[in-house]
Design a protein around this motif. Structure first.
Motif, short mmCIF file in Angstrom:
data_model
loop_
_atom_site.label_atom_id
_atom_site.label_comp_id
_atom_site.label_asym_id
_atom_site.label_seq_id
_atom_site.Cartn_x
_atom_site.Cartn_y
_atom_site.Cartn_z
N MET A 124 1.19 -1.10 0.26
CA MET A 124 -0.08 0.16 0.33
C MET A 124 0.75 1.27 0.13
O MET A 124 1.64 1.68 1.28
N THR B 266 1.18 5.18 0.51
CA THR B 266 0.81 6.33 0.74
C THR B 266 1.42 7.72 0.57
O THR B 266 3.15 8.34 0.64
N GLY C 298 -3.10 18.32 1.23
CA GLY C 298 -2.64 17.57 3.37
C GLY C 298 -2.90 16.68 3.71
O GLY C 298 -2.33 15.67 4.44
N SER C 299 -4.17 15.76 2.79
CA SER C 299 -4.49 14.87 3.12
C SER C 299 -3.91 13.63 2.97
O SER C 299 -2.98 13.85 1.65
N LEU C 300 -3.65 12.11 3.84
CA LEU C 300 -3.15 10.44 2.68
C LEU C 300 -3.98 9.87 2.48
O LEU C 300 -4.99 9.72 2.37
N ARG C 301 -3.08 9.51 1.44
CA ARG C 301 -4.08 8.45 0.30
C ARG C 301 -3.36 7.16 0.33
O ARG C 301 -1.47 7.80 -0.19
N SER C 302 -3.22 6.01 -0.40
CA SER C 302 -2.85 4.85 -0.31
C SER C 302 -3.26 4.13 -1.29
O SER C 302 -5.03 3.87 -1.24
N ASN D 116 5.10 6.56 2.00
CA ASN D 116 5.14 5.22 2.96
C ASN D 116 4.80 4.13 2.37
O ASN D 116 4.16 4.45 1.03
N SER E 8 3.77 -0.56 2.88
CA SER E 8 3.06 -0.47 3.97
C SER E 8 3.02 -2.08 3.31
O SER E 8 2.19 -1.87 2.06
N MET F 14 -3.09 -0.69 8.79
CA MET F 14 -1.71 0.16 8.80
C MET F 14 -1.62 2.00 8.88
O MET F 14 -3.04 1.91 8.14
N THR G 245 -0.49 5.29 8.28
CA THR G 245 0.14 6.11 8.59
C THR G 245 -0.10 7.54 9.40
O THR G 245 -0.35 8.69 8.54
N LYS H 64 -4.27 14.72 10.14
CA LYS H 64 -3.90 13.75 8.70
C LYS H 64 -3.42 12.89 9.06
O LYS H 64 -2.11 12.38 8.88
N VAL H 65 -4.55 11.66 8.82
CA VAL H 65 -3.78 10.56 8.37
C VAL H 65 -3.98 9.39 7.61
O VAL H 65 -5.08 9.79 7.09
N ASN H 66 -3.39 8.59 7.87
CA ASN H 66 -4.05 7.37 6.13
C ASN H 66 -4.34 6.34 7.54
O ASN H 66 -3.90 5.40 8.20
N LEU H 67 -5.22 5.20 7.14
CA LEU H 67 -5.87 4.03 7.56
C LEU H 67 -5.63 3.37 6.27
O LEU H 67 -6.77 3.34 5.66
N SER H 68 -4.58 1.80 6.70
CA SER H 68 -5.15 0.82 4.98
C SER H 68 -5.27 0.01 5.70
O SER H 68 -4.72 -0.53 6.71
N TYR H 69 -6.11 -0.50 4.70
CA TYR H 69 -6.69 -2.56 6.06
C TYR H 69 -6.43 -2.93 4.39
O TYR H 69 -7.15 -3.24 3.36
N VAL I 51 -7.91 -1.51 1.32
CA VAL I 51 -8.66 -0.21 1.73
C VAL I 51 -8.00 1.03 2.07
O VAL I 51 -6.94 0.55 2.56
N SER I 52 -8.21 2.65 1.55
CA SER I 52 -7.49 3.49 2.26
C SER I 52 -8.30 4.62 2.21
O SER I 52 -9.41 4.66 1.87
N SER J 222 -8.61 8.38 4.16
CA SER J 222 -8.24 9.33 5.16
C SER J 222 -8.59 10.66 5.63
O SER J 222 -9.88 9.66 5.24
N GLN K 48 -12.50 10.41 3.48
CA GLN K 48 -12.59 10.17 2.38
C GLN K 48 -12.06 8.09 2.75
O GLN K 48 -11.76 8.33 2.76
N GLU L 35 -11.82 4.49 -0.25
CA GLU L 35 -11.72 3.94 -0.99
C GLU L 35 -11.22 2.41 -1.06
O GLU L 35 -10.74 2.32 -0.49
N ARG M 164 -16.45 14.30 3.55
CA ARG M 164 -16.17 16.29 3.15
C ARG M 164 -17.30 16.67 2.81
O ARG M 164 -18.15 16.68 1.73
#
Lengths: 168, 168
Positions: free
Chosen positions: A25, A27, A33-37, A72, A74, B25, B27, B70-75, B84-85, B87, B129, B131, B167
């Motif tokens: 993934m 990122t 400024g948002s983080l996207r993966s 990043n 992961s 994960m 980020t 601002k963070v990202n969670l990826s699954y 899954v991403s 934001s 957001q 995806e 958003r």
């Protein structure tokens, strides 16, 4: 994924860990400024420890990386409880010779127009720091190994949490 | 993971997808601008669509999130080819009532000192957001479904790539 021989044992360990997962993934930071993966198939870890991917030059991530080269990667394998975080910087470019060298039949479903597709590009990631959360074979040890990494970020007795720092 | 009923079908779909993976994960951006990720067990998706995690207040990520919310969670579930991403933005705080409500026996190996541990904290992520790259059951369709998402980021005929934008 192709793994070239690495310069030291840490980088070899990293190559083995990400080879077990294969799909990263990636990122990036967006203009707001948002983080996207998004998922990406890993093609090669070269002899300098750089990671190589194909990308469509017309895809959204090209703009994101142009603006903010820190990325990043992961690699997560939830069933095996193996987790890797790679901090690095990315470069996007076209190099027909390298694209031909990286081309393999299994990538064709992703890029049906082949290595000569004018929209095909290379994404090269230089590893600056890598961490992994690894664990031995049995279920409870894995759970505990993961647990300690989750809560403290430190090495624990049963699992393993390591860091590879390539920054100068 | 606890899933509360969601306000719409998109958020319900998101809840189901992340429940299949469980471990995110997360980020964050470090003070030097680099991006770092680490595994975290997902405890709950609440009725407002917020995601809840336990964290050790003394861990490194607290400082990173204080600076850059601002963070990202990826699954990622590589065997199922589900990705899954998310934001969003993160908040770290302590709330004993909420920690008691979230506490479950299966989290105890991660936090052996229990819900009253003074170092235990809450990490709440508000989804801005999301995806996903999802694919139907058969192996080749999955591969192709993933392939199209990887190369173009677009919906394709066999797989499914969707976006949930929260958003305002």
């Amino acid at each position: 994924m192709r793994k070239q021989p690495q310069s030291d044992a840490d980088m070899q360990k990293l190559a083995d860990l990400i080879d077990e997962v294969g799909i990263a993934m990636l990122t990036t930071e967006e203009p707001d400024g948002s983080l996207r993966s998004r998922p990406l198939a890993t093609l090669e870890m070269d002899a300098e420890g750089k990671l190589w991917f194909f990308t469509a030059m017309s895809s959204g991530k090209v703009g994101e990386i142009d603006r903010h080269r820190k990325v990043n990667l992961s690699y997560a394998h939830v069933d095996e409880q193996n987790y890797v975080s790679i901090s690095g910087h990315a470069r996007l470019f076209r190099d027909q010779e390298k694209m031909n060298a990286l081309w393999t039949p299994w990538i064709e479903p992703w890029f049906p127009n082949g290595a000569n597709d004018p929209d095909l590009g290379l994404l090269e990631v230089t590893v600056e720091q890598a961490e992994y959360w690894d664990a031995p074979a049995s279920r409870m040890q894995r759970l505990f190994g993961l647990a300690k990494a989750l809560s403290t970020g430190q090495t624990d007795r049963l699992g393993e949490h390591g860091t590879v720092d390539r920054r100068q």
